[in-house]
Motif scaffolding. Structure first.
Motif, mmCIF file in Angstrom:
data_model
loop_
_atom_site.group_PDB
_atom_site.id
_atom_site.type_symbol
_atom_site.label_atom_id
_atom_site.label_comp_id
_atom_site.label_asym_id
_atom_site.label_seq_id
_atom_site.Cartn_x
_atom_site.Cartn_y
_atom_site.Cartn_z
ATOM 1 N N ALA A 228 52.719 39.339 37.771
ATOM 2 C CA ALA A 228 52.113 38.975 39.048
ATOM 3 C C ALA A 228 50.614 39.217 39.130
ATOM 4 C CB ALA A 228 52.813 39.716 40.188
ATOM 5 N N PRO A 229 50.058 40.315 38.561
ATOM 6 C CA PRO A 229 48.643 40.582 38.777
ATOM 7 C C PRO A 229 47.720 39.462 38.344
ATOM 8 C CG PRO A 229 49.737 42.525 37.921
ATOM 9 C CD PRO A 229 50.722 41.408 37.879
ATOM 10 N N ALA A 230 47.942 38.900 37.126
ATOM 11 C CA ALA A 230 47.049 37.851 36.653
ATOM 12 C C ALA A 230 47.208 36.580 37.478
ATOM 13 C CB ALA A 230 47.313 37.570 35.173
ATOM 14 N N SER A 231 48.461 36.211 37.739
ATOM 15 C CA SER A 231 48.683 34.969 38.467
ATOM 16 C C SER A 231 48.286 35.093 39.924
ATOM 17 C CB SER A 231 50.159 34.564 38.350
ATOM 18 O OG SER A 231 50.979 35.546 38.931
ATOM 19 N N GLY A 232 48.331 36.321 40.439
ATOM 20 C CA GLY A 232 48.024 36.508 41.853
ATOM 21 C C GLY A 232 46.614 36.975 42.129
ATOM 22 N N ALA A 233 45.746 36.972 41.106
ATOM 23 C CA ALA A 233 44.376 37.428 41.312
ATOM 24 C C ALA A 233 43.700 36.580 42.383
ATOM 25 C CB ALA A 233 43.606 37.333 40.001
ATOM 26 N N ALA A 234 43.109 37.237 43.359
ATOM 27 C CA ALA A 234 42.610 36.520 44.537
ATOM 28 C C ALA A 234 41.169 36.067 44.416
ATOM 29 C CB ALA A 234 42.768 37.411 45.774
ATOM 30 N N SER A 235 40.406 36.639 43.493
ATOM 31 C CA SER A 235 38.996 36.289 43.413
ATOM 32 C C SER A 235 38.542 36.200 41.970
ATOM 33 C CB SER A 235 38.151 37.329 44.156
ATOM 34 O OG SER A 235 38.354 38.613 43.608
ATOM 35 N N ALA A 236 37.462 35.461 41.770
ATOM 36 C CA ALA A 236 36.890 35.323 40.429
ATOM 37 C C ALA A 236 36.138 36.589 40.060
ATOM 38 C CB ALA A 236 35.953 34.124 40.388
ATOM 39 N N ILE A 237 36.044 36.840 38.763
ATOM 40 C CA ILE A 237 35.221 37.935 38.262
ATOM 41 C C ILE A 237 34.313 37.391 37.170
ATOM 42 C CG2 ILE A 237 36.905 39.732 38.790
ATOM 43 C CD1 ILE A 237 37.699 39.711 35.828
ATOM 44 N N GLN A 238 33.259 38.140 36.875
ATOM 45 C CA GLN A 238 32.373 37.783 35.778
ATOM 46 C C GLN A 238 32.552 38.784 34.649
ATOM 47 O OE1 GLN A 238 28.292 37.393 37.140
ATOM 48 N NE2 GLN A 238 28.500 35.168 37.092
ATOM 49 N N VAL A 239 32.542 38.264 33.441
ATOM 50 C CA VAL A 239 32.682 39.101 32.253
ATOM 51 C C VAL A 239 31.517 38.816 31.323
ATOM 52 C CG1 VAL A 239 34.076 39.614 30.215
ATOM 53 C CG2 VAL A 239 35.186 39.193 32.414
ATOM 54 N N THR A 240 30.758 39.852 30.992
ATOM 55 C CA THR A 240 29.663 39.730 30.036
ATOM 56 C C THR A 240 30.111 40.243 28.683
ATOM 57 O OG1 THR A 240 27.940 39.965 31.707
ATOM 58 C CG2 THR A 240 27.326 40.489 29.445
ATOM 59 N N LEU A 241 29.843 39.468 27.638
ATOM 60 C CA LEU A 241 30.154 39.870 26.271
ATOM 61 C C LEU A 241 28.916 40.536 25.693
ATOM 62 C CD1 LEU A 241 32.026 36.629 25.133
ATOM 63 C CD2 LEU A 241 32.842 38.546 26.518
ATOM 64 N N ALA A 242 29.016 41.850 25.472
ATOM 65 C CA ALA A 242 27.831 42.643 25.148
ATOM 66 C C ALA A 242 27.154 42.206 23.854
ATOM 67 C CB ALA A 242 28.214 44.116 25.073
ATOM 68 N N ARG A 243 27.911 41.776 22.885
ATOM 69 C CA ARG A 243 27.319 41.476 21.571
ATOM 70 C C ARG A 243 26.525 40.188 21.563
ATOM 71 N NH1 ARG A 243 32.632 42.898 17.820
ATOM 72 N NH2 ARG A 243 33.186 44.836 18.933
ATOM 73 N N SER A 244 26.903 39.241 22.420
ATOM 74 C CA SER A 244 26.197 37.959 22.455
ATOM 75 C C SER A 244 25.409 37.752 23.735
ATOM 76 C CB SER A 244 27.199 36.810 22.295
ATOM 77 O OG SER A 244 28.076 36.752 23.429
ATOM 78 N N GLY A 245 25.726 38.524 24.765
ATOM 79 C CA GLY A 245 25.089 38.330 26.057
ATOM 80 C C GLY A 245 25.692 37.209 26.872
ATOM 81 N N GLN A 246 26.715 36.548 26.342
ATOM 82 C CA GLN A 246 27.358 35.444 27.045
ATOM 83 C C GLN A 246 28.055 35.950 28.306
ATOM 84 O OE1 GLN A 246 30.057 33.289 24.534
ATOM 85 N NE2 GLN A 246 30.428 31.653 26.021
ATOM 86 N N VAL A 247 27.936 35.196 29.393
ATOM 87 C CA VAL A 247 28.566 35.557 30.659
ATOM 88 C C VAL A 247 29.619 34.514 30.997
ATOM 89 C CG1 VAL A 247 28.246 36.036 33.108
ATOM 90 C CG2 VAL A 247 26.471 36.692 31.466
ATOM 91 N N LEU A 248 30.842 34.973 31.251
ATOM 92 C CA LEU A 248 31.950 34.076 31.569
ATOM 93 C C LEU A 248 32.416 34.317 32.992
ATOM 94 C CD1 LEU A 248 34.183 34.550 28.379
ATOM 95 C CD2 LEU A 248 32.359 32.879 28.733
ATOM 96 N N SER A 249 32.804 33.249 33.661
ATOM 97 C CA SER A 249 33.446 33.362 34.962
ATOM 98 C C SER A 249 34.949 33.215 34.754
ATOM 99 C CB SER A 249 32.948 32.285 35.917
ATOM 100 O OG SER A 249 33.611 32.384 37.162
ATOM 101 N N VAL A 250 35.704 34.173 35.290
ATOM 102 C CA VAL A 250 37.168 34.144 35.164
ATOM 103 C C VAL A 250 37.734 33.844 36.546
ATOM 104 C CG1 VAL A 250 39.212 35.383 34.418
ATOM 105 C CG2 VAL A 250 36.999 35.895 33.351
ATOM 106 N N PRO A 251 38.182 32.614 36.781
ATOM 107 C CA PRO A 251 38.665 32.237 38.114
ATOM 108 C C PRO A 251 40.012 32.854 38.442
ATOM 109 C CG PRO A 251 38.976 30.422 36.579
ATOM 110 C CD PRO A 251 38.221 31.486 35.833
ATOM 111 N N PRO A 252 40.397 32.813 39.713
ATOM 112 C CA PRO A 252 41.736 33.310 40.090
ATOM 113 C C PRO A 252 42.824 32.595 39.302
ATOM 114 C CG PRO A 252 40.404 32.882 42.044
ATOM 115 C CD PRO A 252 39.640 32.318 40.877
ATOM 116 N N GLY A 253 43.852 33.340 38.924
ATOM 117 C CA GLY A 253 44.974 32.752 38.200
ATOM 118 C C GLY A 253 44.747 32.553 36.724
#
Length: 322
Positions: A228-253
């Protein structure tokens, strides 16, 4: 997924209970396989993108074979269905070397094993090892019926029958009473090992706590975390990859692992259910929201690592060591 694999073939595949298939793997040339310890599991690479874990249930003294037993699940995510429909004698496939996140102390004064349904598989391997060493143990096996209980012939044989109690076809109240009796009082230095469906496991843990079993002496393995936690996530989060500096947006679900894949970032995975620990990653900044069953309470409290296959974040942003 992990790249190190072993090439094996199916040596036998036979039913051992209703909807339970026992499968034995060996190398094509029958040379020894890597050793394993009771409680270990292997990954089966069943198809591209389809990797599933199954506990070893055979005797660890058999150096040339790995044996698993798989229940066909009505709500299969593809793994149990593939095992039942695709694996036949002679089928070739890749597997991982054994890994053990559910070890047993074979020198304990007494071991109490509690299995629910197909949770018998790792505990059977433990029982085999304990019986071979002449150690004190007792196995309580809960199943819906005799037809759905695997390995009854073995458990009824000399060396096992006096150390096994079957609980077949019990309703909720009968199961509760059986658990209370089985866990009535923790013997000095006894260790408790349990495996089975999540609801059953939660109830065993609750009864063990009520009966005074110290948490440090209760050892368990779930088949999956709560989806349930992953599928029920209510908001997007941002994840930065430290080695490359790439920033990803992880949407709900969407899981962090899925977001990484979508961005072309490779990360080792296996179960993708928060159980195996393959994908555990260091967290350099931010606060994880843990939903796995692999990390200990202490590791979760530290917040310096997480299982991105099922966990997200309590903060809007995470920095991962990737």
């Amino acid at each position: 997924m992990t790249s190190a694999t072993l090439d094996v073939v199916v040596r036998s595949a036979e039913p051992v209970a209703d909807d339970v298939l026992q499968v034995c793997f060996a190398r094509p040339d029958d040379t020894p396989l890597p050793p394993f310890t009771p409680g270990a599991h292997i990954d089966l690479h069943l198809a591209p993108g389809l990797v599933r874990q199954y506990s070893l249930c055979g005797a660890m003294e058999d150096q040339c074979a790995y044996t698993i037993a798989v229940k066909r699940e009505a709500q299969s995510r593809g793994g149990s269905r593939a095992v039942h429909e695709r694996l036949r004698v002679g089928t070739a496939l890749a597997i991982s070397a054994p890994r053990n996140h559910f070890p047993i102390d074979l020198d304990a004064a007494h071991s109490l094993l509690v299995a629910g349904g197909i949770g018998i598989t790792p505990l059977l391997c433990m029982a085999r090892a304990l019986q071979r060493r002449g150690r004190s143990f007792h196995l309580h096996y809960f199943a819906r019926s005799a037809a759905q209980a695997a390995f009854l012939d073995l458990l009824g044989s000399p060396g096992f029958r006096d150390c096994t109690t079957l609980h077949l076809g019990q309703g909720h109240e009968e199961t509760e009473a059986s658990l209370r009796e089985a866990l009535s009082r923790p013997a000095d230095e006894a260790e408790l090992y349990l495996c089975g469906p999540r609801g059953f496991m939660d109830r065993v843990c609750a009864v063990a706590a009520e009966r005074g079993w110290p948490k440090r002496r209760v050892h368990l393995e779930y088949f999956s975390a709560d989806p349930a936690p992953a599928s029920g996530a209510a908001s997007a989060i941002q994840v930065t990859l430290a080695r490359s500096g790439q920033v990803l947006s992880v949407p709900p679900g969407t899981t962090i692992v899925d977001a990484l894949r979508g961005a072309g970032v490779s990360i080792d995975t296996s179960c993708e259910q928060g159980v195996c620990g393959t994908c555990v990653t260091r967290v350099l900044d931010g606060t994880p929201d843990h939903h796995d069953l692999f990390l200990t309470d202490e590791e979760k409290a530290r917040g310096d690592c997480m299982a991105p296959c099922v966990s997200r974040a309590r903060t809007p942003h995470l920095v991962l060591d990737l």
